[in-house]
Motif scaffolding. Sequence first.
Motif, PDB file in Angstrom:
ATOM      1  N   PHE A 135       0.842  -1.182   0.000  1.00  0.00           N
ATOM      2  CA  PHE A 135       0.000   0.000   0.000  1.00  0.00           C
ATOM      3  C   PHE A 135       0.880   1.235   0.000  1.00  0.00           C
ATOM      4  CE2 PHE A 135      -1.869  -3.531   2.234  1.00  0.00           C
ATOM      5  CZ  PHE A 135      -3.122  -3.646   1.653  1.00  0.00           C
ATOM      6  N   TYR A 136       0.627   2.155  -0.933  1.00  0.00           N
ATOM      7  CA  TYR A 136       1.409   3.375  -0.981  1.00  0.00           C
ATOM      8  C   TYR A 136       0.597   4.488  -1.618  1.00  0.00           C
ATOM      9  CZ  TYR A 136       2.614   1.935  -5.804  1.00  0.00           C
ATOM     10  OH  TYR A 136       2.575   1.537  -7.118  1.00  0.00           O
ATOM     11  N   VAL A 137       0.995   5.709  -1.367  1.00  0.00           N
ATOM     12  CA  VAL A 137       0.283   6.886  -1.828  1.00  0.00           C
ATOM     13  C   VAL A 137       0.776   7.290  -3.214  1.00  0.00           C
ATOM     14  CG1 VAL A 137      -0.161   9.328  -1.348  1.00  0.00           C
ATOM     15  CG2 VAL A 137      -0.073   7.674   0.536  1.00  0.00           C
ATOM     16  N   VAL A 138      -0.150   7.596  -4.121  1.00  0.00           N
ATOM     17  CA  VAL A 138       0.169   8.092  -5.460  1.00  0.00           C
ATOM     18  C   VAL A 138      -0.696   9.323  -5.735  1.00  0.00           C
ATOM     19  CG1 VAL A 138       0.818   5.811  -6.329  1.00  0.00           C
ATOM     20  CG2 VAL A 138      -1.523   6.599  -6.620  1.00  0.00           C
ATOM     21  N   LYS A 139      -0.318  10.098  -6.737  1.00  0.00           N
ATOM     22  CA  LYS A 139      -1.074  11.303  -7.086  1.00  0.00           C
ATOM     23  C   LYS A 139      -2.428  10.974  -7.702  1.00  0.00           C
ATOM     24  CE  LYS A 139       2.939  14.200  -7.767  1.00  0.00           C
ATOM     25  NZ  LYS A 139       3.787  14.926  -8.703  1.00  0.00           N
ATOM     26  N   ASP A 140      -2.471   9.941  -8.547  1.00  0.00           N
ATOM     27  CA  ASP A 140      -3.691   9.604  -9.279  1.00  0.00           C
ATOM     28  C   ASP A 140      -3.878   8.087  -9.299  1.00  0.00           C
ATOM     29  OD1 ASP A 140      -5.769   9.231 -11.070  1.00  0.00           O
ATOM     30  OD2 ASP A 140      -4.918  10.516 -12.624  1.00  0.00           O
TER      31      ASP A 140
END
Length: 123
Positions: A11-16
């Motif tokens: 799980f990781y954060v992305v812009k889109d």
Amino acid sequence: MAKVTGLGGVFYVVKDPATTRQWYRDVLGIDGEYGPQLNWSEETGEQPYSLISHFTDDEYIKPGTGGFMINLRVDDVDGMVAQLQAKDVEILGHVDEGYGKFAWILDPDGVKIELWQQVQAPD
């Protein structure tokens, strides 16, 4: 006694998220309701396993950003590399280490993806 039985996800954060999920669908051919989903029931190798590996520096992760890398099992690294090249995906490296074959790419968010074909069962 309860025990851990496998890797549940990355799980990781992305812009889109929609764009990133589309890239995984179009480039790597993996899809799912909540993101790319891998079904272990499709694995045919002998004694397949997942690994959580720790490093003292980020050299192995480079040129990826974020301090981590995603390792994906594949059944045919050479075939996958050919498919990716046909889609104009840059292959960062492609080696056979004897115990496994590897190739590396970056996803659209700069996360390094290691493609791994397990060649031997673990000792």
